[in-house]
Write an enzyme that holds these catalytic residues in place. Structure first.
Site, mmCIF file in Angstrom:
data_model
loop_
_atom_site.group_PDB
_atom_site.id
_atom_site.type_symbol
_atom_site.label_atom_id
_atom_site.label_comp_id
_atom_site.label_asym_id
_atom_site.label_seq_id
_atom_site.Cartn_x
_atom_site.Cartn_y
_atom_site.Cartn_z
ATOM 1 N N GLU A 8 2.471 -19.008 -37.821
ATOM 2 C CA GLU A 8 1.508 -19.169 -38.918
ATOM 3 C C GLU A 8 1.380 -20.630 -39.329
ATOM 4 O O GLU A 8 0.284 -21.107 -39.626
ATOM 5 C CB GLU A 8 1.925 -18.334 -40.137
ATOM 6 C CG GLU A 8 1.928 -16.843 -39.889
ATOM 7 C CD GLU A 8 3.297 -16.298 -39.475
ATOM 8 O OE1 GLU A 8 3.574 -15.131 -39.797
ATOM 9 O OE2 GLU A 8 4.079 -17.034 -38.842
ATOM 10 N N ARG B 255 5.395 -6.085 -29.877
ATOM 11 C CA ARG B 255 5.970 -5.763 -31.189
ATOM 12 C C ARG B 255 4.915 -5.529 -32.255
ATOM 13 O O ARG B 255 5.212 -5.045 -33.333
ATOM 14 C CB ARG B 255 6.928 -6.866 -31.640
ATOM 15 C CG ARG B 255 8.217 -6.880 -30.813
ATOM 16 C CD ARG B 255 9.205 -7.885 -31.334
ATOM 17 N NE ARG B 255 8.749 -9.238 -31.023
ATOM 18 C CZ ARG B 255 8.947 -10.293 -31.807
ATOM 19 N NH1 ARG B 255 9.579 -10.156 -32.957
ATOM 20 N NH2 ARG B 255 8.515 -11.479 -31.453
ATOM 21 N N CYS C 128 6.782 -19.011 -44.747
ATOM 22 C CA CYS C 128 5.353 -19.001 -44.418
ATOM 23 C C CYS C 128 4.529 -18.465 -45.580
ATOM 24 O O CYS C 128 3.452 -18.984 -45.872
ATOM 25 C CB CYS C 128 5.096 -18.165 -43.166
ATOM 26 S SG CYS C 128 5.642 -18.986 -41.661
#
Length: 145
Positions: free
Chosen positions: A58, A84, A93
């Site tokens: 991110e 996943r 984040c």
């Protein structure tokens, strides 16, 4: 009737999933992220894992967006390698995303499928660093900038 699932940006999930499947190889790159800019462009990136705490996907996507002149992100999603699926952002984040983009929407996974939530829902009652920066600019004595 519009449901929360209707608001999920599936194209963004597909973009992150494609990057996770094609670019995440080995232990150094295990997560991919995709973000949609307010103008509709999609930016993708992978994490840079390192035992010293390399950046998450991110955060890499935030930098990649800036290199493309994109400073306003609308929605972001992270996807793990090895199928996943959608993974919510970590605490660091969440804080960075909130500070950079207080109106950002985040796609998170759930047992009943992905859903979109405001970043503020992932970090309620938090300190917003950007608010401090605005206050500092407003109270700065004349001639010191």
């Amino acid at each position: 009737m519009t449901t929360q699932a209707d608001l999920v940006d599936h194209e963004l999930i597909r973009a992150a999933t494609h990057i996770a499947a094609t670019r995440c190889q080995g232990d150094n790159h295990t997560m991919a992220a995709a973000a949609r800019a307010e103008d509709g462009r999609i930016v993708t990136a992978v994490n840079a894992y390192h035992f010293t705490g390399g950046p998450c996907a991110e955060l890499v996507v935030v930098g990649a967006a800036a290199t493309q002149g994109i400073y306003d992100l609308d929605t972001i999603v992270a996807v793990g390698d090895r199928d996943r699926g959608v993974v919510p952002p970590c605490g660091r984040c969440r804080q960075v995303l909130l500070d950079y983009f207080p109106a950002l929407k985040v796609i998170i996974g759930a047992d009943d499928g992905p859903r979109t939530v405001p970043i503020t829902h992932l970090l309620p009652e938090s300190y917003v660093w950007a608010d401090h920066q605005l206050d500092a600019e407003q109270t700065e004595p004349a001639g010191t900038s």
